[in-house]
Design a protein around this motif. Structure first.
Motif: not given
Length: 172
Positions: A84-90, A111-121, A149-155, A158-160
């Motif tokens: 129900t949710r697919v999240h990418m963190l890069w 919908g269920p797809f989201s992404a967060e991008l970080y530039i760690d410089n 935690k924000s992505v997992v929420g109340l899931a 064991s289903s993550v």
């Protein structure tokens, strides 16, 4: 290297040039002088991941470790979605690396797809996202605990599924 495309369609590789006098540097020099290149591929090795038992899939990438993450993300986009949710963190050190996946990142479905991008410089001020950056780009190191935690929420935990590809500090 890793195939960065989904299982169906064109075969795409993203290979990081590690500089002069390295194998990848010589490969880059050779490939940039050619119009086309014939490549032999061997594999796959290992077992594929069965996503059917997971309601939430979190894909974490560090630097060029995004290549298998992109492949998994695209594969999930193209198949009936069990999650129900697919999240990418890069996370990348150099924002220019984000542009190797620019088309992929701009075409993210809603919908269920989201992404967060970080530039760690450390050379960039924390409030300055470089001009032309992609949506959802933040300068600085992510707070992995808060992000997860924000992505997992109340899931049900064991289903993550959490899949990580990148340097050891990202995995830890």
């Amino acid at each position: 290297f890793t195939i960065s495309s989904a299982p169906h369609g064109d075969l795409t590789f993203h290979i990081k040039d590690m500089g002069p006098n390295t194998f990848t540097g010589r490969l880059f020099d050779c490939a940039s002088q050619l119009d086309s290149l014939l490549v032999s591929v061997d594999g796959p090795y290992g077992l594929p991941i069965d996503f059917s038992g997971y309601s939430t899939v979190i894909l974490v990438a560090g630097g060029i470790g995004v290549t298998p993450i992109k492949s998994i993300f695209e594969s999930l986009r193209q198949s009936p979605l069990p999650a129900t949710r697919v999240h990418m963190l890069w996370v990348v050190r150099d924002g220019a690396l984000l542009h190797i996946m620019e088309k992929f990142l701009q075409d993210l479905p809603q919908g269920p797809f989201s992404a967060e991008l970080y530039i760690d410089n450390p050379a960039l001020p924390a409030d300055m996202v470089p001009a032309g950056s992609l949506p959802n780009t933040t300068v600085g190191r992510p707070n992995f605990s808060r992000a997860l935690k924000s992505v997992v929420g109340l899931a049900d935990p064991s289903s993550v599924l959490l899949f990580v590809c990148g340097p050891t500090p990202v995995a830890n």
